[in-house]
Design a protein around this motif. Structure first.
Motif, PDB file in Angstrom:
ATOM      1  N   SER A   9     -20.838  54.191  -3.023  1.00 29.29           N
ATOM      2  CA  SER A   9     -22.356  53.378  -3.131  1.00 29.29           C
ATOM      3  C   SER A   9     -22.174  51.914  -3.034  1.00 29.29           C
ATOM      4  O   SER A   9     -22.870  51.055  -2.321  1.00 29.29           O
ATOM      5  N   VAL A  49     -24.313  60.050   3.476  1.00 28.06           N
ATOM      6  CA  VAL A  49     -25.307  59.012   2.575  1.00 28.06           C
ATOM      7  C   VAL A  49     -25.905  58.419   3.821  1.00 28.06           C
ATOM      8  O   VAL A  49     -25.318  57.811   4.546  1.00 28.06           O
ATOM      9  N   ARG A  50     -27.283  58.499   3.346  1.00 30.81           N
ATOM     10  CA  ARG A  50     -28.141  57.822   4.323  1.00 30.81           C
ATOM     11  C   ARG A  50     -28.465  56.781   3.457  1.00 30.81           C
ATOM     12  O   ARG A  50     -28.789  56.308   2.158  1.00 30.81           O
ATOM     13  N   ALA A  65     -31.539  51.452  -0.839  1.00 30.48           N
ATOM     14  CA  ALA A  65     -31.462  52.768  -1.121  1.00 30.48           C
ATOM     15  C   ALA A  65     -30.472  53.780  -0.463  1.00 30.48           C
ATOM     16  O   ALA A  65     -30.202  53.589   0.574  1.00 30.48           O
ATOM     17  N   GLN A  66     -29.892  54.646  -1.297  1.00 31.38           N
ATOM     18  CA  GLN A  66     -28.856  55.499  -0.850  1.00 31.38           C
ATOM     19  C   GLN A  66     -29.102  56.937  -1.245  1.00 31.38           C
ATOM     20  O   GLN A  66     -29.549  57.120  -2.439  1.00 31.38           O
ATOM     21  N   ASP A  67     -29.210  57.760  -0.175  1.00 31.09           N
ATOM     22  CA  ASP A  67     -29.385  59.434  -0.431  1.00 31.09           C
ATOM     23  C   ASP A  67     -28.255  60.014   0.201  1.00 31.09           C
ATOM     24  O   ASP A  67     -27.910  60.007   1.131  1.00 31.09           O
TER      25      ASP A  67
END
Length: 906
Positions: A9, A49-50, A65-67
């Motif tokens: 991240s 990861v988006r 933002a990370q998804d």
């Protein structure tokens, strides 16, 4: 060992923020989203990861933002990006293949695939498939080798989606990648922006990744500018072809030995007799300059007297001789100025030509110039000395590669928008409630600002209400040239702004003064030290008026290169753009957060300066997600926001199909009439605005035909004046059918069915029996084509039955009716069939053959069975052979369009 979630991240955020910053320096409208693909030492994809920007509800600084995707499957990324392999083959298996896959555009938009399958379905699906995407994005992939905590070694591959890229930059990115500044910068970002260890791996230390040259995004952009100019100088030296795409920007530090940017920047920094530099240098390979006939020199220096590119003062003087409008340039190779001349572009062929435009102090623009055959123009066959020549037009193609302002690169145009300026005036002075007279003044002021942009030294246009203007010009009389208040001819504006100071107008577009030196009080929170005196004095003056009884004022600040800043900026355009992009992302997830969508949608819909194109994009995303009411709301607001601005064909079509969906979901005939009329109006505008060779022309015609068909059904029950709309329906549907044939696209059942229905209705209104029968025959042909595509369509069979019955073709009529009865066992069909057979009993044989062929069973409904037995009983007394023949079900049945039932079920 895998990289930890926290570590990944942190790395993703550092890379995203650095990349987003330098892209925003190139063009503030660019929006970045990326996908981090984590590969282990065995090249196995272990994590996706988006990563994207998010806009906090509190309007604070945007975050990241990370998804993490729950499934590690590249297909999920492709689904989200709405792309598929162009040949419907396998997805790229390795990092290198993925980069090549995106570079060479070996993919198609998923919308194109949905289009083919969805157009031929039911009415709702058909309409839903009609919008086409206007892709303003680039897709790109590259990677870093990463050494993490506990010596974890992974490959971090990043797939980038870069939105809102201008058309020229997109074309260069893919078709002439070696001339794309954006592609070179991306390649270099991954290649040498961050510091690496001896194995070429980036590392995380104290939650930071060290940059290789200790540079921030601003300095990185400047370094890229220098290298890009050096690259162009190298290309000119080697006469590089612009026609063969080369995707790999190898990290060639040889480009840095060239000093073209410094040489040109020095020239651009020199005034000549107090005038800023304007003019152009055309760079060609030295051998090309010597080609007979290519250059027509007005002035050509002797070989020993050619001017070196580092002789800035001499070249600055010579720039005054150039005239771009007359195609008159300084002609240069990679090292010397050869003279002043014009180009015979007809002889350019594959010769590389790069033009450098000087647009004011420290303002440069590099342009790739070439020619293309103008296919839309007619050619001419010429015969001379028994030789045949074909002469055709050549189109000049000028592709801006990069613009520089004080060595800072800029990509695309972010300049003046009439829409934004006019909305700003309307909301500042009339709170959005302007009259027709106000609108006339607004348009006049817009034209004045656009004309002021032609003035080459920069200026300001100040606009206040008449009372404020009169009061202020009394105060400023000693630092301005007051004039009698009057309207100014727009063509004179660029001359009247040639002197220092602002030109002062009121809201009635009357000029009050020239050369106004604006005053104002300096305050710690007003201005921008990175901007010039003009920008800061305008802000000080605006705040002075605001403090003095909140007097309203709008100022257009025009720089030397024609760029315009408008103040006040009541709303943050970056925030609005980011909100629109975030809303699109929210819409595209499987279960959207409706509360977030509502809040962000409200922000966009209530904005007075939001770009209509952003609203159209949100509307299209809503439509694709089957949020039809939201799509209607955004598309209509976008149309209002666009005002007199150009609306593309696809956007007009989007508005139209939103009205179609509105009508489809309610039963109010009066309201629906207006909705269908609106669909027709919007889709006709789409046809008008279609580009040459528009690949969705048949869709617009189809939508007109479908809406006319629907409108006719309402008018038929409420009015006698429906013949014209019926003719338009037939014409539009025929146009759509023929265009689809021309493009080798399969026509849908609905197209044939609706044209058949309209022809049938037209026949019923005809008095001439000959014309009536001819129309009925055409209708039967279309119903047959519809049944070929959907054999079990009871509506086509029933309508066809009605025509055959009218034409007294009872065998065909009974066959159709029997097939309908199989599909829809309703009393009305049985009663009709029994009535016909009672009048002509032998037709029971036709009915029985058609019914059993359709069902695959010899059994009949009781009503038909009784008729059949009764017929056999009468026949038995007179003709035993006839009875035997009648009992043979398959003796002479018509072929079943569905074929074998078992095969059909598979």
């Amino acid at each position: 060992m895998e990289i930890s979630k926290k570590e990944l991240s942190t790395v993703n955020e550092i890379i995203y923020k650095n990349m987003d910053l330098w892209l925003k320096k190139l063009n503030k409208r660019i929006h970045l989203k990326l996908y981090a693909l984590v590969y282990d030492n065995n090249d196995k994809l272990t994590k996706i990861v988006r990563v994207k920007k998010t806009v906090p509800a509190s309007n604070g600084e945007p975050g990241v933002a990370q998804d993490i995707f729950p499934e590690v499957d590249l297909q999920t990324v492709f689904d989200e990006l709405r792309i598929l392999p162009a040949d419907e083959g396998k997805l790229p298996a390795t990092i290198e293949v993925l980069k090549c896959f995106l570079d060479k555009q070996c993919y198609k938009s998923l919308a194109d695939y949905k289009q083919k399958s969805a157009e031929d379905k039911t009415e709702e699906s058909e309409v839903k498939a009609q919008p086409e995407s206007e892709d303003t994005r680039l897709l790109y992939a590259n990677h870093f080798q990463y050494l993490g905590a506990k010596n974890t070694q992974v490959t971090l591959s990043y797939l980038l989606e870069i939105r809102n890229v201008d058309a020229v930059s997109r074309e260069l990115f893919f078709s002439r990648p070696q001339f794309s500044f954006l592609r070179m910068s991306l390649d270099y970002f991954f290649g040498n922006y961050f510091s690496v260890n001896p194995k070429g791996e980036i590392t995380l230390q104290d939650n930071k990744i060290q940059s290789r040259f200790d540079e921030d995004p601003l300095l990185f952009n400047r370094r890229m500018s220098r290298l890009f100019f050096g690259k162009m100088q190298e290309y000119i030296l080697s006469n590089k072809s612009a026609d063969v795409p080369e995707f790999n920007n190898d990290l060639k530090f040889d480009y840095s030995i060239h000093s073209l940017m410094e040489q040109m920047d020095e020239i651009s920094s020199l005034p000549y007799e107090n005038a800023s530099p304007f003019g152009s240098i055309l760079f060609l390979n030295s051998q090309a300059i010597d080609l007979p006939g290519l250059i027509r020199f007005s002035i050509q220096f002797k070989e020993t007297g050619r001017i070196l590119l580092d002789d800035a003062k001499r070249i600055r003087k010579l720039l005054e001789l150039t005239n771009e409008d007359k195609d008159l340039y300084l002609i240069a190779d990679h090292r010397h100025i050869y003279g002043l001349g014009e180009v015979n572009w007809n002889l350019q062929h594959s010769t590389l030509a790069v033009r450098l435009d000087f647009n004011g102090l420290s303002k440069l623009k590099l342009v790739l110039v070439h020619t293309e055959a103008e296919l839309s123009k007619g050619g001419e066959l010429i015969v001379e000395n028994d030789k045949r020549y074909y002469r055709s037009d050549l189109a000049m193609v000028e592709q801006p590669l990069i613009s520089l302002s004080s060595k800072n690169p800029r990509l695309g145009e972010e300049g003046y928008s009439s829409e934004r300026f006019m909305k700003l005036l309307e909301n500042t002075f009339w709170k959005g409630q302007s009259t027709a007279a106000h609108q006339s003044s607004i348009k006049a002021l817009d034209l004045i600002v656009r004309k002021a942009r032609e003035q080459k030294h920069g200026t300001m246009v100040v606009i206040t209400n008449p009372d404020t203007a009169e009061q202020e010009l009394t105060t400023l009389s000693k630092q301005s040239t007051p004039i009698e208040e009057k309207a100014i001819h727009p063509d004179h504006v660029k001359f009247l702004t040639a002197i220092d100071g602002a030109i002062y107008f009121d809201t009635q577009a009357r000029c009050h003064a020239l050369g106004v030196i604006l005053d104002g009080n300096a305050k710690p929170d007003i201005g921008d030290p990175s901007r010039g005196a003009r920008f800061n004095s305008a802000h000080r003056y605006l705040h002075k008026l605001k403090d003095n009884g909140d007097q309203k004022c709008v100022i257009a600040i025009i720089s030397e290169d024609g760029m315009v800043n408008l103040i006040p900026e009541n709303e943050n355009e970056d925030l609005l753009l980011a909100t629109a992009e975030e809303m699109i992302d929210l819409i595209n997830v499987d279960e959207p957060d409706l509360n977030k969508l509502e809040a962000k949608g409200k922000l966009l819909l209530e904005s007075s300066i939001v770009d209509s194109e952003w609203l159209f994009k949100v509307g299209r995303a809503c439509w694709n997600a089957e949020m039809y009411d939201k799509a209607f709301e955004f598309a209509n607001h976008a149309e209002d926001q666009a005002n007199s601005e150009f609306i593309s064909a696809s956007n007009y079509n989007l508005i139209g199909i939103c009205y179609y969906a509105k009508a489809h979901n309610q039963d109010d005939d009066q309201a629906n009439m207006k909705y269908y009329e609106k669909v027709i109006e919007m889709c006709e505008k789409a046809v008008e605005n279609s580009l040459h060779g528009e690949n969705r022309y048949h869709i617009y015609k189809q939508n007109i035909g479908f809406s006319c068909y629907k409108l006719f059904q309402i008018l038929k029950n409420n009015s006698d004046d429906y013949y014209a709309i019926l003719e338009k329906a037939i014409y539009s549907l025929s146009e759509a059918i023929e265009e689809r044939k021309r493009r080798s696209l399969e026509n849908s059942k609905q197209l044939y069915f609706r044209r058949a229905y309209c022809l049938q209705e037209q026949a019923e209104s005809e008095e001439s029996e000959v014309t009536k029968e001819a129309l009925y025959r055409k209708s039967i042909d279309d119903y047959n084509l519809s049944l070929e595509l959907e054999p079990k369509d009871p509506d086509s069979l029933w309508n066809k039955f009605l025509i055959h019955e009218y034409l007294v073709e009872l065998n065909d009529a009974v066959e159709c009716l029997a097939r309908v009865l199989v599909l829809k066992n309703e009393e009305i069909y049985m009663e009709q069939l029994v009535e016909i057979i009672n009048k002509q009993p032998d037709l029971i044989l036709v009915a029985r053959a058609a019914y059993t062929a359709q069902t695959g069973s010899a059994s009949l409904p009781s009503e038909l069975d009784k008729l059949y037995e009764a017929y056999l009983g009468k026949l038995e007394a007179f003709d035993l052979e006839g009875v035997a023949a009648a009992k043979e079900v398959t003796s002479h049945p018509k072929p079943d369009p569905d074929g074998d039932e078992e095969l059909d079920s598979n």
